[in-house]
Scaffold this motif. Structure first.
Motif, short mmCIF file in Angstrom:
data_model
loop_
_atom_site.label_atom_id
_atom_site.label_comp_id
_atom_site.label_asym_id
_atom_site.label_seq_id
_atom_site.Cartn_x
_atom_site.Cartn_y
_atom_site.Cartn_z
N THR A 1 75.41 59.22 52.32
CA THR A 1 75.24 60.30 51.36
C THR A 1 76.33 60.16 50.31
OG1 THR A 1 74.26 61.80 52.97
CG2 THR A 1 75.22 62.79 51.01
N LEU A 2 75.91 60.02 49.05
CA LEU A 2 76.85 60.00 47.94
C LEU A 2 76.86 61.39 47.32
CD1 LEU A 2 76.02 56.55 46.28
CD2 LEU A 2 78.07 57.17 47.58
N GLY A 3 78.01 62.03 47.37
CA GLY A 3 78.14 63.38 46.86
C GLY A 3 79.13 63.47 45.71
N GLY A 4 79.04 62.52 44.79
CA GLY A 4 79.91 62.54 43.63
C GLY A 4 80.94 61.43 43.63
N GLY A 5 80.98 60.63 44.65
CA GLY A 5 81.94 59.55 44.74
C GLY A 5 81.38 58.22 44.30
N THR A 6 82.20 57.19 44.50
CA THR A 6 81.84 55.82 44.12
C THR A 6 81.90 54.93 45.35
OG1 THR A 6 82.71 56.08 41.89
CG2 THR A 6 82.49 53.83 42.70
N LEU A 7 80.84 54.17 45.58
CA LEU A 7 80.84 53.10 46.56
C LEU A 7 81.07 51.81 45.78
CD1 LEU A 7 80.34 51.89 49.40
CD2 LEU A 7 77.91 51.75 48.77
N ARG A 8 82.20 51.16 46.01
CA ARG A 8 82.50 49.89 45.33
C ARG A 8 82.47 48.78 46.38
NH1 ARG A 8 87.68 50.25 42.48
NH2 ARG A 8 86.42 51.34 40.93
#
Length: 172
Positions: A44-51
């Motif tokens: 779940t992406l809730g406003g962050g960044t997956l790099r």
């Protein structure tokens, strides 16, 4: 769960054996090894960044969006694979794809139905200024990355047609 504005890096030499859901609510999570979030776990992406780390492959469960978020493909050839996410309502949240190149693979499921049209409309390749499309194998690519016949190919076909015409005239 990744909260806070800072950066967290998941690396090491051993496989991640965590089983469960991952959440990136704020800040940046860097995958510094393959399957850093555990193979097959939902994200779940809730406003962050997956790099993604340089040239690493990640295989995850379904993707949920609860706020506008980013996936940074990183450098090198990257493969990020999500399970079919079409049953998840992303709301009006957008997903910005950064650092994508033509050798990268961002895949959802294994067919064009692995994302809904609404989800697909929420994906944007920010560096390229392009909307997204999904192919029959579930690969999400920028609209301009769709294969088109090249000028060279068309020229070769035209030359081949002319050669066939000359051969046919000689054989008459």
């Amino acid at each position: 769960i990744k909260n806070g504005t800072g950066t967290l890096s998941l690396g090491g030499t051993l496989a991640n054996t965590f089983i469960g859901a991952n959440f990136i609510n704020n800040g940046t999570l860097i995958t510094a090894k393959a399957n850093a979030l555990g193979a097959g776990n939902a994200l779940t992406l809730g406003g962050g960044t997956l790099r993604n780390g340089a040239g690493l492959s990640q295989s995850m469960g379904a993707l949920s969006l609860t706020a506008n978020s980013i996936i940074d493909m990183g450098t090198g050839t990257t493969t990020i694979t999500f399970a079919d996410s079409s049953a998840i309502n992303w709301g009006a949240n957008g997903l910005d794809i950064l650092d994508w190149n033509s050798t990268d693979h961002l895949t959802f499921g294994s067919s064009s139905s692995a994302l809904t049209s609404a989800q697909l409309a929420d994906i944007y390749f920010g560096d390229l200024g392009e909307a997204a499309q999904i192919d029959g194998a579930g690969n999400v690519i920028p609209v301009t990355a769709a294969p088109e016949p090249s000028t060279v190919t068309l020229g070769l076909l035209g030359g081949l047609s002319a050669l066939i015409g000359v051969v046919r005239r000689r054989n008459r």
